[in-house]
Design a protein around this motif. Structure first.
Motif, short mmCIF file in Angstrom:
data_model
loop_
_atom_site.label_atom_id
_atom_site.label_comp_id
_atom_site.label_asym_id
_atom_site.label_seq_id
_atom_site.Cartn_x
_atom_site.Cartn_y
_atom_site.Cartn_z
N ASP A 104 -2.72 74.60 -78.62
CA ASP A 104 -3.45 73.45 -79.13
C ASP A 104 -2.55 72.24 -79.34
O ASP A 104 -2.63 71.27 -78.63
CB ASP A 104 -4.17 73.80 -80.44
CG ASP A 104 -5.37 74.69 -80.21
OD1 ASP A 104 -5.91 74.65 -79.08
OD2 ASP A 104 -5.75 75.42 -81.13
N ARG A 506 -12.55 62.70 -86.64
CA ARG A 506 -13.11 63.18 -85.37
C ARG A 506 -11.98 63.49 -84.41
O ARG A 506 -12.03 64.49 -83.68
CB ARG A 506 -14.05 62.12 -84.79
CG ARG A 506 -14.52 62.42 -83.37
CD ARG A 506 -15.36 63.69 -83.31
NE ARG A 506 -15.90 63.90 -81.99
CZ ARG A 506 -15.24 64.46 -80.98
NH1 ARG A 506 -14.00 64.89 -81.16
NH2 ARG A 506 -15.82 64.61 -79.79
N TYR A 507 -10.95 62.66 -84.42
CA TYR A 507 -9.77 62.91 -83.58
C TYR A 507 -9.10 64.22 -83.98
O TYR A 507 -8.62 64.97 -83.14
CB TYR A 507 -8.80 61.74 -83.75
CG TYR A 507 -7.72 61.64 -82.71
CD1 TYR A 507 -7.81 60.70 -81.68
CD2 TYR A 507 -6.61 62.47 -82.73
CE1 TYR A 507 -6.82 60.60 -80.72
CE2 TYR A 507 -5.63 62.38 -81.77
CZ TYR A 507 -5.73 61.44 -80.77
OH TYR A 507 -4.74 61.36 -79.81
N ASN A 509 -10.57 66.69 -85.18
CA ASN A 509 -11.51 67.79 -84.99
C ASN A 509 -11.95 68.39 -86.32
O ASN A 509 -12.03 69.61 -86.48
CB ASN A 509 -10.91 68.87 -84.08
CG ASN A 509 -11.98 69.72 -83.43
OD1 ASN A 509 -13.13 69.31 -83.33
ND2 ASN A 509 -11.60 70.90 -82.98
N SER A 510 -12.26 67.52 -87.28
CA SER A 510 -12.73 67.95 -88.60
C SER A 510 -14.16 67.45 -88.79
O SER A 510 -14.38 66.33 -89.26
CB SER A 510 -11.83 67.39 -89.70
OG SER A 510 -12.32 67.72 -90.98
N GLN A 537 -20.07 66.44 -81.91
CA GLN A 537 -19.58 67.43 -80.95
C GLN A 537 -20.69 68.44 -80.71
O GLN A 537 -21.23 69.02 -81.66
CB GLN A 537 -18.34 68.14 -81.49
CG GLN A 537 -17.17 67.20 -81.74
CD GLN A 537 -15.95 67.94 -82.21
OE1 GLN A 537 -15.37 68.73 -81.47
NE2 GLN A 537 -15.54 67.71 -83.45
N ASP A 540 -22.22 71.50 -82.78
CA ASP A 540 -21.67 71.45 -84.13
C ASP A 540 -22.79 71.06 -85.09
O ASP A 540 -23.44 70.03 -84.92
CB ASP A 540 -20.54 70.41 -84.20
CG ASP A 540 -20.16 70.09 -85.63
OD1 ASP A 540 -20.02 71.05 -86.42
OD2 ASP A 540 -20.03 68.90 -85.95
N GLN A 630 -12.62 72.60 -72.61
CA GLN A 630 -11.82 73.19 -73.66
C GLN A 630 -11.87 74.71 -73.61
O GLN A 630 -10.90 75.38 -73.95
CB GLN A 630 -12.30 72.67 -75.02
CG GLN A 630 -11.98 71.21 -75.24
CD GLN A 630 -12.70 70.64 -76.44
OE1 GLN A 630 -13.13 71.39 -77.32
NE2 GLN A 630 -12.86 69.34 -76.48
N ALA A 637 -8.23 69.96 -76.34
CA ALA A 637 -8.99 69.84 -77.58
C ALA A 637 -9.28 68.39 -77.85
O ALA A 637 -8.81 67.50 -77.18
CB ALA A 637 -8.19 70.46 -78.74
N ALA A 638 -10.09 68.16 -78.89
CA ALA A 638 -10.47 66.79 -79.23
C ALA A 638 -9.27 65.95 -79.60
O ALA A 638 -9.34 64.74 -79.62
CB ALA A 638 -11.47 66.81 -80.38
N LYS A 639 -8.14 66.59 -79.87
CA LYS A 639 -6.96 65.84 -80.25
C LYS A 639 -6.27 65.30 -79.01
O LYS A 639 -5.06 65.43 -78.83
CB LYS A 639 -6.00 66.72 -81.05
CG LYS A 639 -6.56 67.22 -82.35
CD LYS A 639 -5.57 68.05 -83.11
CE LYS A 639 -5.34 69.41 -82.51
NZ LYS A 639 -4.45 70.25 -83.29
#
Length: 748
Positions: A104, A506-507, A509-510, A537, A540, A630, A637-639
């Motif tokens: 990740d 959001r970046y 992934n929370s 997302q 979610d 993903q 990942a969203a990051k």
């Protein structure tokens, strides 16, 4: 390249260990598949997305050729995303192999890469960045020699920006990658501390540099085209032929006359060049020249901020003059900070002048807008244990509050007929700001506090995306904010803070915190709800659940007034021409065409819904694609960010916000300030043109509120945006043409 090892397959399998590789050191380039818009995007402002992809390809070619000349080593590319192996076809020398990345975070990917490559049977591994095309071959050879000696050790090659270009080891030591603050200037120092703390021997290689922005691109051009060795270098760099040809084409097809006549030869130490002292001094001082230019511009903006405060009592150049020159200086500062080198002092200069500009407006009474007086009044009413939605300010029931707060009450707009329009979180902010002092100054301080939160969140996002902290200037020095937040104290400062925090989480992934801060933004002013499709997302449930739950709870707190909790929303829609259609510039334009003169407001609203729905559907579909990618490759990942540039959700969010502004044509400058954080994170010419044109035009006589003049104002505004779009498209098209010619030459 050691001939004792040749891969049986192009893609290595870590589960297959080959004993014949034990005496070989793997030199692995950590790389992304070269796709436009996915690699080297920090160079996109200078090269365009296709140009950034092309120079990335040149970097890969040169780094691989450099590795191919190292004895006792085998060349690899550790790549992402898995499934894009074909993107490397034709780019690598014969004998190079591929191995996929996994993990990740960045540290996890490095550790996994080292473990997987060693699992293939190699005696040692060096992980090398793909951003240092002129890295001296002797540095690579030294790394291989050090790892060939008996005993365990870690080899580390530091970059001049505080990171490192190479890390080598015989075993996958997790300590070297744990608790590192990635994408910062402390990466190298922290890694050294972790390695030594684990009791491992450390060998440090000569310092070099990587190319990841306009400033380091200028250093690369100076090295390859002008023969100017970087100031920290003790030897010449590798003669990166593909990269040099690309840069020559970008400069106009040739190197400088002095460098073109100098002898060049391939070899382990690159190219022996004569040194031009003047050019060298210029290259090493560019960051200080940047700082000097920013100081001059900052002083100019500070003086204009002062003039803004006194202009309404002492005419000198008119508000349009002040705004026009402020916009010019700001645009120049933006161009400098995005394209020129900076150093650690630049951020302090940016922050220092930003504070000074706002200090100039903090103690001045608002005069272009009186909305802040309603904010303060709503806070006062709440402290009197009265629901702020129950009465208009002029109601007799609130007479007891007028005398102690006469200076506030007398300046409230719509005080005799309009209930408050502001949603619950805005009301909570007003309550908190007036808790200490029921004054305009206290409310302004609260809004400036929200600006500090926005700056902090932007700095965090810039760091995560691999961008320079000094680029926060795009927010901090924006004169529109100095006027509308520092001067008028608009609650949009809180909206920007909440929206930026929502983007940050959001970046990261929370989803819970994303939903929380998006709800705070929506319950401060309604329009950030348009960002939901971008921040959501797929599959979610947490983010929408938090958004709905907070909205329900917020209104429940003030629900004792029933439907009146929605305040003056309906009346405001009538006042601003939202119901009649006079608000919508594009509707007015359409009605001037034969056959569309009877186009109704309802039809236009349907059109807007279709447009925004189309963008939202695209965002929804894109979210589904990201989920699939993903699952196939966890590294996506969203990051994302860094080399991938602004992540897709951020680009979609900016598109939704900008699209809504263009479709609904706001009539007040503070309505567009929430676009500024998006501009910081994804700089582009159309948004810059829109913001500055809006800022200037609404200080001219065209902004007098009459239908005819407002139409002319919007004609100019939208025309500027169209021109900006055309210029940006043409610039990228021209850049892509140069790129294609260079690629064809390299492939030939």
């Amino acid at each position: 390249m050691d001939e004792r090892w040749k891969p049986h397959e192009n893609v290595l399998d870590p589960s297959v260990r080959e004993a014949e590789r034990e005496q070989v050191c793997a030199l692995a380039i950590m790389a992304k598949a070269p796709r436009a818009g996915k690699v080297k995007t920090r160079l996109a402002p200078a090269l365009g997305f296709e140009g950034a992809m092309a120079i990335n390809i040149c970097f890969l070619r040169d780094t691989a050729r450099n590795i191919a000349g190292v004895d006792g080593a085998a060349g690899l590319v550790c790549y992402t995303p898995v499934g894009d192996e074909i993107a490397f076809d034709g780019l690598l020398p014969e004998g190079f192999a591929l191995i996929g990345q996994r993990g990740d975070g960045f540290g996890e990917r490095l550790l996994a890469a080292a473990a997987d490559i060693l699992a293939c049977g190699f005696g040692a591994v060096c992980l090398i960045d793909s951003d240092s095309p002129t890295l001296p071959a002797e540095a690579l050879q030294q790394a291989v020699r050090e790892l060939a000696r008996p005993g365990d050790r870690v080899v580390l090659g530091g970059s001049d920006d505080g990171g490192y270009y190479l890390i080598g080891m015989k075993q996958a030591h997790g300590a070297a990658f744990e608790d590192i603050t990635w994408s910062t200037e402390s990466v190298y120092a922290e890694t050294v501390a972790r390695v030594r703390g684990a009791g491992l021997e450390l060998v440090e290689l000569p310092v070099w540099y990587d190319v990841d922005d306009a400033a380091t691109l200028a250093v690369l051009e100076a090295e390859l085209l002008d023969g100017v060795r970087p100031g920290f270098a003790e030897v010449d760099g590798y003669d990166a032929q593909a990269t040099r040809e690309f840069l020559m084409a970008r400069r106009g097809g040739h190197a400088s006359h002095s460098s073109a006549m100098k002898p060049r030869m391939d070899g382990a130490l690159g190219t022996p060049l004569n040194r031009d002292k003047a050019a060298y001094e210029w290259a090493t001082r560019r960051a200080w020249l940047t700082n000097a230019a920013l100081i001059v511009l900052g002083c100019g903006l500070e003086l204009l901020a002062r003039q803004f405060v006194v202009e309404h009592t002492r005419f000198a150049m008119g508000f349009s003059g002040v705004s026009g020159w402020s916009a010019v200086l700001y645009v120049v500062a933006v161009a400098i900070v995005l394209t020129q080198p900076v150093n650690r002092w630049t951020l302090w200069i940016v922050i220092g002048f930003a504070v000074a500009m706002r200090a100039m407006t903090l103690f001045a009474e608002p005069f272009l807008s009186t909305d802040i007086y309603r904010y303060v009044w709503d806070g006062i009413v709440q402290h009197a244990a009265v629901n702020p939605y129950r009465y208009v300010p002029g109601d007799a029931a609130l007479t007891f509050l007028r005398s102690p707060h006469r200076q506030v009450f007398d300046k409230i707009n719509r005080r005799d007929y309009a209930h408050t329009i502001y949603p619950p979180v805005a009301q909570m902010i007003y309550w908190g700001a007036t808790y200490f002092s029921p004054t305009v100054r206290a409310m302004k301080i609260a809004m400036l506090g929200f600006e500090c939160v926005t700056v902090g969140a932007l700095l965090a996002l810039l760091r995560l995306m691999g961008r320079r902290s000094a680029e926060v200037l795009l927010y901090a020095w924006c004169p529109l904010l100095v006027w509308e937040i520092g001067g008028a104290g608009h609650v949009d400062a809180a909206v920007m803070a909440f929206v930026t925090l929502a983007l940050l989480f959001r970046y990261k992934n929370s989803p819970v915190l994303t939903g929380f801060f998006l709800a705070c933004a929506v319950l401060t002013k309604f329009y950030p709800l348009v960002l939901f499709p971008a921040l959501y997302q797929r599959r979610d449930w947490k983010m929408p659940a938090v958004l709905v739950g907070m909205s329900a709870a917020g209104y429940a707190i003030y629900s004792s007034v029933g439907k009146a909790v929605f305040g003056f929303a309906g009346g405001y829609a009538k006042e601003e021409g939202i119901e009649t259609g006079t608000r919508y510039f594009l509707l007015q334009v359409a009605q001037r065409f034969h056959g569309l003169r009877s186009l109704s407001v309802g039809a236009y609203v349907v059109f807007c819904a279709v447009v925004m729905g189309g963008i939202s559907w695209w965002a929804w579909r894109r979210a589904a694609v990201e989920v699939c990618e993903q699952r196939r490759d966890p590294t996506l990942a969203a990051k994302s960010g860094g080399e991938d540039g602004p992540p897709m959700f951020l680009r979609v969010a900016m598109g939704l916000g900008f699209g809504m502004m263009l479709l609904f044509s706001p009539h007040y400058p503070w309505y567009v300030v929430w676009l500024i954080p998006f501009f910081v994170l994804a700089p582009n010419l159309p948004v810059l043109a829109y913001l500055m044109a809006f800022f200037y035009l609404f200080t001219t006589v065209l902004a007098d509120g009459t239908v005819g003049r407002m139409f002319v104002l919007n004609e100019i505004l939208y025309g500027v945006v169209v021109v900006a779009v055309v210029v940006q498209v043409m610039w990228r098209w021209c850049a892509s043409g140069r790129v294609r010619r260079v690629l064809m030459r390299n492939e030939g």
